[in-house]
Design a protein around this motif. Structure first.
Motif, PDB file in Angstrom:
ATOM      1  N   THR A  24       0.870  -1.171   0.000  1.00 26.81           N
ATOM      2  CA  THR A  24       0.000   0.000   0.000  1.00 26.81           C
ATOM      3  C   THR A  24       0.906   1.220   0.000  1.00 26.81           C
ATOM      4  O   THR A  24       1.839   1.314   0.800  1.00 26.81           O
ATOM      5  CB  THR A  24      -0.917   0.005   1.234  1.00 26.81           C
ATOM      6  OG1 THR A  24      -1.795  -1.125   1.123  1.00 26.81           O
ATOM      7  CG2 THR A  24      -1.748   1.275   1.300  1.00 26.81           C
ATOM      8  N   VAL A  25       0.638   2.145  -0.918  1.00 27.38           N
ATOM      9  CA  VAL A  25       1.503   3.312  -1.089  1.00 27.38           C
ATOM     10  C   VAL A  25       0.649   4.574  -1.214  1.00 27.38           C
ATOM     11  O   VAL A  25      -0.422   4.549  -1.806  1.00 27.38           O
ATOM     12  CB  VAL A  25       2.445   3.134  -2.304  1.00 27.38           C
ATOM     13  CG1 VAL A  25       1.684   2.948  -3.594  1.00 27.38           C
ATOM     14  CG2 VAL A  25       3.437   4.269  -2.407  1.00 27.38           C
ATOM     15  N   PHE A  26       1.146   5.653  -0.632  1.00 23.07           N
ATOM     16  CA  PHE A  26       0.476   6.946  -0.661  1.00 23.07           C
ATOM     17  C   PHE A  26       1.446   8.019  -1.117  1.00 23.07           C
ATOM     18  O   PHE A  26       2.632   7.951  -0.817  1.00 23.07           O
ATOM     19  CB  PHE A  26      -0.011   7.347   0.747  1.00 23.07           C
ATOM     20  CG  PHE A  26      -0.886   6.340   1.404  1.00 23.07           C
ATOM     21  CD1 PHE A  26      -2.241   6.274   1.119  1.00 23.07           C
ATOM     22  CD2 PHE A  26      -0.357   5.435   2.309  1.00 23.07           C
ATOM     23  CE1 PHE A  26      -3.050   5.345   1.740  1.00 23.07           C
ATOM     24  CE2 PHE A  26      -1.156   4.506   2.943  1.00 23.07           C
ATOM     25  CZ  PHE A  26      -2.514   4.450   2.649  1.00 23.07           C
ATOM     26  N   ARG A  27       0.920   9.023  -1.781  1.00 25.80           N
ATOM     27  CA  ARG A  27       1.703  10.212  -2.139  1.00 25.80           C
ATOM     28  C   ARG A  27       1.673  11.131  -0.936  1.00 25.80           C
ATOM     29  O   ARG A  27       0.615  11.417  -0.390  1.00 25.80           O
ATOM     30  CB  ARG A  27       1.057  10.891  -3.358  1.00 25.80           C
ATOM     31  CG  ARG A  27       1.586  12.285  -3.667  1.00 25.80           C
ATOM     32  CD  ARG A  27       2.972  12.213  -4.304  1.00 25.80           C
ATOM     33  NE  ARG A  27       3.410  13.521  -4.735  1.00 25.80           N
ATOM     34  CZ  ARG A  27       4.234  14.302  -4.038  1.00 25.80           C
ATOM     35  NH1 ARG A  27       4.700  13.923  -2.886  1.00 25.80           N
ATOM     36  NH2 ARG A  27       4.605  15.467  -4.508  1.00 25.80           N
ATOM     37  N   SER A  28       2.822  11.576  -0.483  1.00 26.43           N
ATOM     38  CA  SER A  28       2.858  12.454   0.687  1.00 26.43           C
ATOM     39  C   SER A  28       3.255  13.866   0.254  1.00 26.43           C
ATOM     40  O   SER A  28       4.412  14.129  -0.023  1.00 26.43           O
ATOM     41  CB  SER A  28       3.814  11.909   1.754  1.00 26.43           C
ATOM     42  OG  SER A  28       5.048  11.564   1.208  1.00 26.43           O
ATOM     43  N   ASN A  29       2.268  14.721   0.157  1.00 29.95           N
ATOM     44  CA  ASN A  29       2.519  16.115  -0.217  1.00 29.95           C
ATOM     45  C   ASN A  29       3.049  16.879   0.987  1.00 29.95           C
ATOM     46  O   ASN A  29       2.497  16.792   2.076  1.00 29.95           O
ATOM     47  CB  ASN A  29       1.234  16.771  -0.724  1.00 29.95           C
ATOM     48  CG  ASN A  29       0.783  16.167  -2.030  1.00 29.95           C
ATOM     49  OD1 ASN A  29       1.547  16.073  -2.970  1.00 29.95           O
ATOM     50  ND2 ASN A  29      -0.455  15.738  -2.091  1.00 29.95           N
ATOM     51  N   ALA A  30       4.101  17.629   0.770  1.00 30.63           N
ATOM     52  CA  ALA A  30       4.723  18.385   1.860  1.00 30.63           C
ATOM     53  C   ALA A  30       4.558  19.881   1.623  1.00 30.63           C
ATOM     54  O   ALA A  30       4.329  20.325   0.501  1.00 30.63           O
ATOM     55  CB  ALA A  30       6.206  18.028   1.954  1.00 30.63           C
ATOM     56  N   GLY A  31       4.656  20.633   2.695  1.00 26.69           N
ATOM     57  CA  GLY A  31       4.569  22.081   2.605  1.00 26.69           C
ATOM     58  C   GLY A  31       3.219  22.601   3.051  1.00 26.69           C
ATOM     59  O   GLY A  31       2.555  21.995   3.887  1.00 26.69           O
ATOM     60  N   LYS A  32       2.819  23.720   2.471  1.00 30.80           N
ATOM     61  CA  LYS A  32       1.556  24.358   2.831  1.00 30.80           C
ATOM     62  C   LYS A  32       0.748  24.631   1.576  1.00 30.80           C
ATOM     63  O   LYS A  32       1.311  24.842   0.502  1.00 30.80           O
ATOM     64  CB  LYS A  32       1.815  25.697   3.527  1.00 30.80           C
ATOM     65  CG  LYS A  32       2.601  25.594   4.804  1.00 30.80           C
ATOM     66  CD  LYS A  32       2.877  26.979   5.359  1.00 30.80           C
ATOM     67  CE  LYS A  32       3.786  26.889   6.571  1.00 30.80           C
ATOM     68  NZ  LYS A  32       4.140  28.217   7.081  1.00 30.80           N
ATOM     69  N   ILE A  33      -0.573  24.645   1.729  1.00 31.69           N
ATOM     70  CA  ILE A  33      -1.457  25.051   0.638  1.00 31.69           C
ATOM     71  C   ILE A  33      -2.440  26.072   1.182  1.00 31.69           C
ATOM     72  O   ILE A  33      -2.731  26.110   2.372  1.00 31.69           O
ATOM     73  CB  ILE A  33      -2.207  23.855   0.006  1.00 31.69           C
ATOM     74  CG1 ILE A  33      -3.077  23.137   1.042  1.00 31.69           C
ATOM     75  CG2 ILE A  33      -1.260  22.891  -0.669  1.00 31.69           C
ATOM     76  CD1 ILE A  33      -4.044  22.147   0.432  1.00 31.69           C
ATOM     77  N   ARG A  34      -2.944  26.900   0.284  1.00 31.49           N
ATOM     78  CA  ARG A  34      -3.948  27.890   0.658  1.00 31.49           C
ATOM     79  C   ARG A  34      -5.270  27.466   0.021  1.00 31.49           C
ATOM     80  O   ARG A  34      -5.339  27.183  -1.163  1.00 31.49           O
ATOM     81  CB  ARG A  34      -3.548  29.278   0.186  1.00 31.49           C
ATOM     82  CG  ARG A  34      -4.480  30.370   0.692  1.00 31.49           C
ATOM     83  CD  ARG A  34      -3.973  31.766   0.395  1.00 31.49           C
ATOM     84  NE  ARG A  34      -2.663  32.067   0.943  1.00 31.49           N
ATOM     85  CZ  ARG A  34      -2.422  32.434   2.199  1.00 31.49           C
ATOM     86  NH1 ARG A  34      -3.410  32.527   3.049  1.00 31.49           N
ATOM     87  NH2 ARG A  34      -1.196  32.690   2.589  1.00 31.49           N
TER      88      ARG A  34
END
Length: 115
Positions: A24-34
Protein backbone atom coordinates in the motif's frame (compact mmCIF):
# COMPACT_ATOMS: atom_id res chain seq x y z
CA UNK A 1 19.10 13.81 -27.60
CA UNK A 2 18.81 11.78 -24.38
CA UNK A 3 15.37 11.72 -22.75
CA UNK A 4 15.29 11.87 -18.96
CA UNK A 5 11.96 11.03 -17.37
CA UNK A 6 10.42 13.57 -15.04
CA UNK A 7 10.21 12.85 -11.32
CA UNK A 8 6.44 12.92 -11.61
CA UNK A 9 6.46 10.14 -14.24
CA UNK A 10 8.96 8.08 -12.22
CA UNK A 11 6.84 8.57 -9.09
CA UNK A 12 3.68 7.41 -10.87
CA UNK A 13 5.49 4.35 -12.24
CA UNK A 14 6.84 3.54 -8.76
CA UNK A 15 3.38 3.83 -7.19
CA UNK A 16 1.94 1.47 -9.80
CA UNK A 17 4.77 -1.05 -9.37
CA UNK A 18 4.49 -1.06 -5.57
CA UNK A 19 0.69 -1.40 -5.71
CA UNK A 20 0.88 -4.27 -8.22
CA UNK A 21 3.33 -6.07 -5.93
CA UNK A 22 1.13 -6.04 -2.84
CA UNK A 23 2.23 -2.88 -1.05
CA UNK A 24 0.00 0.00 0.00
CA UNK A 25 1.50 3.31 -1.09
CA UNK A 26 0.48 6.95 -0.66
CA UNK A 27 1.70 10.21 -2.14
CA UNK A 28 2.86 12.45 0.69
CA UNK A 29 2.52 16.11 -0.22
CA UNK A 30 4.72 18.39 1.86
CA UNK A 31 4.57 22.08 2.61
CA UNK A 32 1.56 24.36 2.83
CA UNK A 33 -1.46 25.05 0.64
CA UNK A 34 -3.95 27.89 0.66
CA UNK A 35 -7.64 27.03 0.36
CA UNK A 36 -10.12 29.00 -1.72
CA UNK A 37 -11.31 30.66 1.51
CA UNK A 38 -7.77 31.86 2.21
CA UNK A 39 -6.93 29.44 5.01
CA UNK A 40 -3.46 27.91 5.09
CA UNK A 41 -3.26 24.16 5.65
CA UNK A 42 -0.02 22.48 6.69
CA UNK A 43 0.60 19.18 4.94
CA UNK A 44 3.53 16.90 5.75
CA UNK A 45 6.66 18.78 6.90
CA UNK A 46 9.13 19.83 4.18
CA UNK A 47 11.66 17.08 3.57
CA UNK A 48 9.15 14.25 3.99
CA UNK A 49 9.72 11.72 1.18
CA UNK A 50 7.43 11.69 -1.85
CA UNK A 51 5.94 8.29 -1.08
CA UNK A 52 5.05 6.42 2.08
CA UNK A 53 3.23 3.20 2.73
CA UNK A 54 3.40 -0.16 4.41
CA UNK A 55 4.28 -3.78 3.76
CA UNK A 56 1.16 -5.96 4.09
CA UNK A 57 2.93 -9.01 5.54
CA UNK A 58 4.75 -7.18 8.32
CA UNK A 59 3.02 -3.83 8.69
CA UNK A 60 6.43 -2.17 8.38
CA UNK A 61 6.32 1.43 7.16
CA UNK A 62 8.34 2.60 4.18
CA UNK A 63 9.38 5.97 2.83
CA UNK A 64 10.64 6.47 -0.72
CA UNK A 65 12.21 9.70 -1.94
CA UNK A 66 11.83 9.83 -5.73
CA UNK A 67 14.58 11.43 -7.78
CA UNK A 68 15.34 11.46 -11.47
CA UNK A 69 18.64 10.07 -12.69
CA UNK A 70 20.74 13.10 -11.76
CA UNK A 71 18.56 14.40 -8.90
CA UNK A 72 20.07 15.26 -5.52
CA UNK A 73 18.53 15.48 -2.08
CA UNK A 74 17.77 18.94 -0.69
CA UNK A 75 19.02 19.83 2.83
CA UNK A 76 15.56 19.22 4.35
CA UNK A 77 15.42 15.79 2.68
CA UNK A 78 18.88 14.94 4.02
CA UNK A 79 17.73 15.97 7.49
CA UNK A 80 14.72 13.61 7.23
CA UNK A 81 16.90 10.74 5.97
CA UNK A 82 19.32 11.12 8.86
CA UNK A 83 16.44 11.29 11.34
CA UNK A 84 14.61 8.23 9.98
CA UNK A 85 17.81 6.12 9.82
CA UNK A 86 17.62 5.61 13.59
CA UNK A 87 14.27 3.78 13.38
CA UNK A 88 13.36 0.32 12.06
CA UNK A 89 11.54 1.59 8.98
CA UNK A 90 12.27 1.15 5.31
CA UNK A 91 13.77 4.20 3.59
CA UNK A 92 15.50 4.83 0.32
CA UNK A 93 16.00 7.08 -2.66
CA UNK A 94 14.63 5.51 -5.84
CA UNK A 95 15.21 6.54 -9.42
CA UNK A 96 13.12 3.78 -10.96
CA UNK A 97 10.29 1.37 -10.12
CA UNK A 98 12.82 -1.47 -9.97
CA UNK A 99 14.93 0.37 -7.43
CA UNK A 100 11.87 1.20 -5.28
CA UNK A 101 10.75 -2.44 -5.34
CA UNK A 102 14.21 -3.59 -4.29
CA UNK A 103 14.25 -1.13 -1.38
CA UNK A 104 10.81 -2.17 -0.10
CA UNK A 105 11.04 -5.91 -0.81
CA UNK A 106 14.42 -6.18 0.90
CA UNK A 107 13.38 -3.95 3.80
CA UNK A 108 16.33 -1.63 3.32
CA UNK A 109 17.17 1.59 5.10
CA UNK A 110 19.44 3.09 2.47
CA UNK A 111 20.98 6.43 3.21
CA UNK A 112 23.97 6.29 0.86
CA UNK A 113 22.47 9.20 -1.14
CA UNK A 114 22.60 11.28 2.01
CA UNK A 115 25.61 13.56 1.93
Amino acid sequence: MIYIESEHKIQTDIMLALSKNGFTVFRSNAGKIRTESGQTIMLFPRGTPDLCGFVHKTGQMFFIEVKKENGRLRPDQIKFAKFIAQFPVIYGVARSPEEALMIVQQGLNRTEDVR
